[in-house]
Write an enzyme that holds these catalytic residues in place. Structure first.
Site, PDB file in Angstrom:
ATOM      1  N   ASN A   1      64.956  -0.258  11.467  1.00 38.81           N
ATOM      2  CA  ASN A   1      65.984   0.609  11.305  1.00 38.81           C
ATOM      3  C   ASN A   1      67.111   0.589  12.251  1.00 38.81           C
ATOM      4  OD1 ASN A   1      67.438   3.162  11.469  1.00 38.81           O
ATOM      5  ND2 ASN A   1      65.915   4.100  10.167  1.00 38.81           N
TER       6      ASN A   1
ATOM      7  N   HIS B   1      71.067   3.508  14.662  1.00 41.22           N
ATOM      8  CA  HIS B   1      71.543   3.777  15.915  1.00 41.22           C
ATOM      9  C   HIS B   1      72.490   2.694  16.472  1.00 41.22           C
ATOM     10  CE1 HIS B   1      69.648   7.356  15.818  1.00 41.22           C
ATOM     11  NE2 HIS B   1      68.330   6.935  15.679  1.00 41.22           N
TER      12      HIS B   1
ATOM     13  N   HIS C   1      69.507   4.945   6.973  1.00 44.00           N
ATOM     14  CA  HIS C   1      69.715   6.335   6.448  1.00 44.00           C
ATOM     15  C   HIS C   1      71.057   6.810   6.362  1.00 44.00           C
ATOM     16  CE1 HIS C   1      67.837  10.718   6.964  1.00 44.00           C
ATOM     17  NE2 HIS C   1      68.728  10.738   6.045  1.00 44.00           N
TER      18      HIS C   1
ATOM     19  N   ARG D   1      73.178   9.548   5.905  1.00 45.71           N
ATOM     20  CA  ARG D   1      73.080  11.027   5.798  1.00 45.71           C
ATOM     21  C   ARG D   1      74.180  11.756   5.264  1.00 45.71           C
ATOM     22  NH1 ARG D   1      68.969  12.465  10.129  1.00 45.71           N
ATOM     23  NH2 ARG D   1      69.621  14.846   9.763  1.00 45.71           N
TER      24      ARG D   1
ATOM     25  N   ARG E   1      76.751  10.810  10.026  1.00 44.79           N
ATOM     26  CA  ARG E   1      76.787  10.870  11.558  1.00 44.79           C
ATOM     27  C   ARG E   1      76.671   9.458  12.084  1.00 44.79           C
ATOM     28  NH1 ARG E   1      71.124  13.783  13.255  1.00 44.79           N
ATOM     29  NH2 ARG E   1      72.083  15.315  12.074  1.00 44.79           N
ATOM     30  N   HIS E   2      75.919   8.430  11.423  1.00 48.97           N
ATOM     31  CA  HIS E   2      75.797   7.235  11.749  1.00 48.97           C
ATOM     32  C   HIS E   2      76.394   6.348  10.612  1.00 48.97           C
ATOM     33  CE1 HIS E   2      71.761   7.983  10.414  1.00 48.97           C
ATOM     34  NE2 HIS E   2      71.560   8.323  11.573  1.00 48.97           N
TER      35      HIS E   2
ATOM     36  N   GLU F   1      66.953   4.796   3.547  1.00 46.46           N
ATOM     37  CA  GLU F   1      66.499   6.234   3.587  1.00 46.46           C
ATOM     38  C   GLU F   1      67.306   7.442   3.059  1.00 46.46           C
ATOM     39  OE1 GLU F   1      65.332   7.182   7.343  1.00 46.46           O
ATOM     40  OE2 GLU F   1      64.044   5.633   7.385  1.00 46.46           O
TER      41      GLU F   1
ATOM     42  N   THR G   1      67.087  14.231  14.432  1.00 41.50           N
ATOM     43  CA  THR G   1      66.380  13.220  13.762  1.00 41.50           C
ATOM     44  C   THR G   1      65.576  13.712  12.485  1.00 41.50           C
ATOM     45  OG1 THR G   1      64.938  11.014  13.515  1.00 41.50           O
ATOM     46  CG2 THR G   1      64.431  12.509  15.114  1.00 41.50           C
ATOM     47  N   THR G   2      64.958  12.977  11.487  1.00 40.31           N
ATOM     48  CA  THR G   2      64.185  13.422  10.441  1.00 40.31           C
ATOM     49  C   THR G   2      62.976  14.212  11.105  1.00 40.31           C
ATOM     50  OG1 THR G   2      64.822  11.682   9.222  1.00 40.31           O
ATOM     51  CG2 THR G   2      63.076  13.051   8.510  1.00 40.31           C
TER      52      THR G   2
ATOM     53  N   GLU H   1      55.271   6.753   3.115  1.00 36.73           N
ATOM     54  CA  GLU H   1      55.455   6.380   4.230  1.00 36.73           C
ATOM     55  C   GLU H   1      54.899   7.565   5.222  1.00 36.73           C
ATOM     56  OE1 GLU H   1      59.153   5.051   5.626  1.00 36.73           O
ATOM     57  OE2 GLU H   1      58.833   5.572   7.770  1.00 36.73           O
TER      58      GLU H   1
ATOM     59  N   HIS I   1      58.238   6.407  12.423  1.00 37.32           N
ATOM     60  CA  HIS I   1      58.964   7.523  12.997  1.00 37.32           C
ATOM     61  C   HIS I   1      58.366   7.566  14.506  1.00 37.32           C
ATOM     62  CE1 HIS I   1      61.330  11.078  14.135  1.00 37.32           C
ATOM     63  NE2 HIS I   1      61.989  10.628  12.887  1.00 37.32           N
ATOM     64  N   GLY I   2      59.371   7.324  15.431  1.00 35.58           N
ATOM     65  CA  GLY I   2      58.721   7.579  17.007  1.00 35.58           C
ATOM     66  C   GLY I   2      57.819   6.417  17.641  1.00 35.58           C
TER      67      GLY I   2
HETATM   68  N1  PXP Z   1      60.939   6.219   9.080  1.00 33.60           N
HETATM   69  C1  PXP Z   1      61.757   7.444   8.566  1.00 33.60           C
HETATM   70  C2  PXP Z   1      61.545   7.707   7.024  1.00 33.60           C
HETATM   71  C3  PXP Z   1      62.939   7.810   9.321  1.00 33.60           C
HETATM   72  O1  PXP Z   1      63.540   8.889   8.843  1.00 33.60           O
HETATM   73  C4  PXP Z   1      62.983   7.092  10.623  1.00 33.60           C
HETATM   74  C5  PXP Z   1      64.041   7.763  11.401  1.00 33.60           C
HETATM   75  O2  PXP Z   1      65.423   7.543  10.818  1.00 33.60           O
HETATM   76  C6  PXP Z   1      62.148   6.000  10.839  1.00 33.60           C
HETATM   77  C7  PXP Z   1      61.208   5.695  10.145  1.00 33.60           C
HETATM   78  C8  PXP Z   1      62.256   5.289  12.196  1.00 33.60           C
HETATM   79  O3  PXP Z   1      62.227   6.129  13.203  1.00 33.60           O
HETATM   80  P1  PXP Z   1      62.402   5.676  14.782  1.00 33.60           P
HETATM   81  O4  PXP Z   1      63.820   5.719  14.767  1.00 33.60           O
HETATM   82  O5  PXP Z   1      61.998   7.140  15.581  1.00 33.60           O
HETATM   83  O6  PXP Z   1      61.872   4.373  15.021  1.00 33.60           O
END
Ligand code: PXP
Length: 243
Positions: free
Chosen positions: A6, A9, A42, A44, A48-49, A69, A99-100, A150, A190-191
């Site tokens: 992803n 950032h 993503h 949005r 924002r990004h 996304e 973030t989500t 997911e 995520h995370g």
């Molecule tokens: N999957 C989804 C659906 C997300 O919304 C995000 C964050 O944009 C990620 C994965 C990736 O998360 P992270 O940036 O925390 O690795």
């Protein structure tokens, strides 16, 4: 187990100055050269990004798989149907969140989600739903016709002690097994970072991990090519150990 990178950032940093660099398109090319299996971003509602310019260019240059996304807002749906990514991942979106923050409530919004899944699939786009590791949400995802779910790994990533880590991990394992048993393919994300990803890699049946923040943070020190390569190596090593 595949790795989706992803690149949101990279765009966050560019937007800090509303400038031209760093460019998420260049980051996508280097991530693919380093061996990732898909590019994720993503778009949005508040832009924002990632910007519209980015998604149109990414559609042209991504050679692996382009996973967009998005929230179900008509403005973003129109763009998605125009660019036709290989896959869309539907996420909930609140403007004030960093973030989500949670999974999509497929039960509450089932009719809207079902209608739009069909719109995407009729255009040759696969659909993934970002959900909590919860059986009822998994079942409803199958009912509305999703291709993938997911699993939201945020609670696992944020768990503060061993007991909580294993509790959350167990939910992810059980939700993965259940999804596969009813014919849904499973991604997770995520995370996730270079440490906590190791336990997730050992789960059998997950198709792809989507990872952003930790890779982009590491790329500040070692470059994005190296940061992606290291993550890919960890996934391969820990997945192999379990087999
Ligand atoms: N999957 C989804 C659906 C997300 O919304 C995000 C964050 O944009 C990620 C994965 C990736 O998360 P992270 O940036 O925390 O690795």
């Amino acid at each position: 187990m595949k790795l989706g990178v992803n690149i949101d950032h990279v765009a966050t940093l560019r937007q800090a100055r509303r400038g031209k660099y760093p460019d998420p398109v260049e980051a996508a090319i280097l991530s693919e050269l380093a061996g990732c299996d898909s590019i994720v971003c993503h778009l949005r509602e508040d832009r924002r990004h990632i910007q519209e310019r980015d998604v149109y260019l990414l559609r042209k240059i991504v050679k692996t798989k382009f996973n967009l996304e998005m929230a179900l807002s008509e403005d973003i749906i129109k763009i998605a149907l125009d660019i036709k990514p290989d896959q869309v991942t539907l996420v909930p979106e609140k403007r004030e969140e960093l973030t989500t923050e949670g999974g999509l409530d497929v039960i509450k919004f089932s009719e809207k989600i079902k209608e739009n899944i069909k719109r995407f699939q009729d255009n040759g786009i696969k659909v993934s739903l970002f959900i909590e590791p919860d059986f009822a949400q998994v079942e409803e995802s199958k009912r509305v016709g999703a291709d993938f779910i997911e699993i939201h790994t945020g609670r696992y990533a944020d768990a503060e002690n061993e007991e909580k880590i294993y509790e959350e991990l167990n939910k992810i394992i059980k939700a993965t097994e259940y999804s596969i048993s009813i014919g849904l393919r499973v991604n997770a994300g995520h995370g996730l970072d270079y440490k906590n990803v190791k336990k997730i890699c050992k789960i059998k049946g997950i198709d792809e991990l989507n990872i952003g923040y930790s890779i982009i943070c590491r790329s500040i020190y070692v470059g994005i090519y190296q940061a992606v390569k290291e993550m890919k190596e960890i996934i391969e090593k820990y997945e192999r150990e379990n087999n």
